[in-house]
Design a protein around this motif. Sequence first.
Motif, PDB file in Angstrom:
ATOM      1  N   UNK A  60       0.851  -1.197   0.000  1.00  0.00           N
ATOM      2  CA  UNK A  60       0.000   0.000   0.000  1.00  0.00           C
ATOM      3  C   UNK A  60       0.883   1.243   0.000  1.00  0.00           C
ATOM      4  N   UNK A  61       0.437   2.262  -0.729  1.00  0.00           N
ATOM      5  CA  UNK A  61       1.147   3.540  -0.759  1.00  0.00           C
ATOM      6  C   UNK A  61       0.274   4.582  -0.074  1.00  0.00           C
ATOM      7  N   UNK A  62       0.859   5.350   0.809  1.00  0.00           N
ATOM      8  CA  UNK A  62       0.134   6.368   1.551  1.00  0.00           C
ATOM      9  C   UNK A  62       0.101   7.668   0.742  1.00  0.00           C
ATOM     10  N   UNK A  63      -0.743   7.684  -0.289  1.00  0.00           N
ATOM     11  CA  UNK A  63      -0.869   8.841  -1.176  1.00  0.00           C
ATOM     12  C   UNK A  63      -2.321   9.302  -1.136  1.00  0.00           C
ATOM     13  N   UNK A  64      -2.534  10.586  -0.838  1.00  0.00           N
ATOM     14  CA  UNK A  64      -3.905  11.073  -0.764  1.00  0.00           C
ATOM     15  C   UNK A  64      -4.368  11.709  -2.074  1.00  0.00           C
ATOM     16  N   UNK A  65      -3.430  12.226  -2.864  1.00  0.00           N
ATOM     17  CA  UNK A  65      -3.817  12.910  -4.100  1.00  0.00           C
ATOM     18  C   UNK A  65      -2.678  12.874  -5.111  1.00  0.00           C
ATOM     19  N   UNK A  66      -3.021  12.962  -6.393  1.00  0.00           N
ATOM     20  CA  UNK A  66      -2.037  13.015  -7.468  1.00  0.00           C
ATOM     21  C   UNK A  66      -2.284  14.251  -8.314  1.00  0.00           C
ATOM     22  N   UNK A  67      -1.192  14.931  -8.691  1.00  0.00           N
ATOM     23  CA  UNK A  67      -1.266  16.070  -9.599  1.00  0.00           C
ATOM     24  C   UNK A  67      -0.458  15.706 -10.841  1.00  0.00           C
ATOM     25  N   UNK A  68      -1.144  15.594 -11.980  1.00  0.00           N
ATOM     26  CA  UNK A  68      -0.499  15.181 -13.218  1.00  0.00           C
ATOM     27  C   UNK A  68       0.020  16.381 -14.004  1.00  0.00           C
ATOM     28  N   UNK A  69       1.112  16.169 -14.725  1.00  0.00           N
ATOM     29  CA  UNK A  69       1.672  17.144 -15.660  1.00  0.00           C
ATOM     30  C   UNK A  69       2.275  16.322 -16.796  1.00  0.00           C
ATOM     31  N   UNK A  70       1.594  16.290 -17.928  1.00  0.00           N
ATOM     32  CA  UNK A  70       2.004  15.435 -19.045  1.00  0.00           C
ATOM     33  C   UNK A  70       3.404  15.758 -19.569  1.00  0.00           C
ATOM     34  N   UNK A  71       3.907  16.969 -19.300  1.00  0.00           N
ATOM     35  CA  UNK A  71       5.245  17.327 -19.765  1.00  0.00           C
ATOM     36  C   UNK A  71       6.327  16.764 -18.837  1.00  0.00           C
ATOM     37  N   UNK A  72       5.933  16.285 -17.662  1.00  0.00           N
ATOM     38  CA  UNK A  72       6.893  15.776 -16.684  1.00  0.00           C
ATOM     39  C   UNK A  72       7.156  14.297 -16.853  1.00  0.00           C
ATOM     40  N   UNK A  73       8.373  13.878 -16.520  1.00  0.00           N
ATOM     41  CA  UNK A  73       8.735  12.462 -16.615  1.00  0.00           C
ATOM     42  C   UNK A  73       9.168  11.891 -15.265  1.00  0.00           C
ATOM     43  N   UNK A  74       9.043  12.679 -14.207  1.00  0.00           N
ATOM     44  CA  UNK A  74       9.427  12.232 -12.865  1.00  0.00           C
ATOM     45  C   UNK A  74       8.264  12.444 -11.910  1.00  0.00           C
ATOM     46  N   UNK A  75       8.312  11.723 -10.787  1.00  0.00           N
ATOM     47  CA  UNK A  75       7.279  11.852  -9.754  1.00  0.00           C
ATOM     48  C   UNK A  75       7.920  12.310  -8.461  1.00  0.00           C
ATOM     49  N   UNK A  76       7.320  13.286  -7.828  1.00  0.00           N
ATOM     50  CA  UNK A  76       7.810  13.855  -6.573  1.00  0.00           C
ATOM     51  C   UNK A  76       6.767  13.642  -5.483  1.00  0.00           C
ATOM     52  N   UNK A  77       7.228  13.160  -4.332  1.00  0.00           N
ATOM     53  CA  UNK A  77       6.338  12.953  -3.186  1.00  0.00           C
ATOM     54  C   UNK A  77       6.432  14.186  -2.293  1.00  0.00           C
ATOM     55  N   UNK A  78       5.294  14.836  -2.107  1.00  0.00           N
ATOM     56  CA  UNK A  78       5.246  16.066  -1.314  1.00  0.00           C
ATOM     57  C   UNK A  78       4.513  15.798  -0.006  1.00  0.00           C
ATOM     58  N   UNK A  79       5.152  16.148   1.093  1.00  0.00           N
ATOM     59  CA  UNK A  79       4.500  16.055   2.393  1.00  0.00           C
ATOM     60  C   UNK A  79       3.947  17.440   2.706  1.00  0.00           C
ATOM     61  N   UNK A  80       2.615  17.515   2.808  1.00  0.00           N
ATOM     62  CA  UNK A  80       1.936  18.773   3.081  1.00  0.00           C
ATOM     63  C   UNK A  80       1.249  18.655   4.427  1.00  0.00           C
ATOM     64  N   UNK A  81       1.566  19.567   5.337  1.00  0.00           N
ATOM     65  CA  UNK A  81       0.920  19.590   6.651  1.00  0.00           C
ATOM     66  C   UNK A  81      -0.246  20.578   6.622  1.00  0.00           C
ATOM     67  N   UNK A  82      -1.451  20.053   6.861  1.00  0.00           N
ATOM     68  CA  UNK A  82      -2.619  20.915   6.971  1.00  0.00           C
ATOM     69  C   UNK A  82      -2.731  21.358   8.418  1.00  0.00           C
ATOM     70  N   UNK A  83      -2.913  22.660   8.626  1.00  0.00           N
ATOM     71  CA  UNK A  83      -2.896  23.232   9.978  1.00  0.00           C
ATOM     72  C   UNK A  83      -4.330  23.553  10.395  1.00  0.00           C
ATOM     73  N   UNK A  84      -4.720  22.972  11.528  1.00  0.00           N
ATOM     74  CA  UNK A  84      -6.041  23.260  12.098  1.00  0.00           C
ATOM     75  C   UNK A  84      -5.848  23.712  13.536  1.00  0.00           C
ATOM     76  N   UNK A  85      -6.859  24.373  14.063  1.00  0.00           N
ATOM     77  CA  UNK A  85      -6.809  24.870  15.435  1.00  0.00           C
ATOM     78  C   UNK A  85      -7.661  23.961  16.306  1.00  0.00           C
ATOM     79  N   UNK A  86      -7.067  23.404  17.356  1.00  0.00           N
ATOM     80  CA  UNK A  86      -7.801  22.563  18.299  1.00  0.00           C
ATOM     81  C   UNK A  86      -8.677  23.472  19.158  1.00  0.00           C
ATOM     82  N   UNK A  87      -9.991  23.248  19.082  1.00  0.00           N
ATOM     83  CA  UNK A  87     -10.961  24.109  19.784  1.00  0.00           C
ATOM     84  C   UNK A  87     -10.763  24.097  21.300  1.00  0.00           C
TER      85      UNK A  87
END
Length: 151
Positions: A60-87
Amino acid sequence: MANWFECKVKYDKMMENGMQKKVNEPYLVDALSFTEAEARIIKEMTPFISGEFSVSAVKRANISELFFDETGDRWYKCKVNFITLDEKSGMEKKTASYILVQASDFQRSVENLMECMKGTLADYEVASITETPLMDVYPFEADSVKNDRPE
């Protein structure tokens, strides 16, 4: 939501100098189960590999979303931290999400990520971007479109 599986395919690859070399290359497929992932990678790879090959690993791969670019020939894994405020505590909480971005180089991967994240309403920060060894990605939609096309 897509279920991504990383499949490693082992085969003899013809190198540019004419020599054959045993390789074990990773690919990403969208599938419902490990069995379907293995079947899909075999179906996708059969036209491209002459001779025998085997699927050496499926995980299994822990991937939530893919962004395609047909001109690209490589794949980059981006770690994005979503910031929320704990109430309750009033503290910031970061939730990591992994996004795969197709691009021709590192700079373009950053640009593609920012372009695709432009409409995001949530606060986020880019924690890391790393190039992956993935050779190709096979989303489920592309497979069903191929099957619907008359030959």
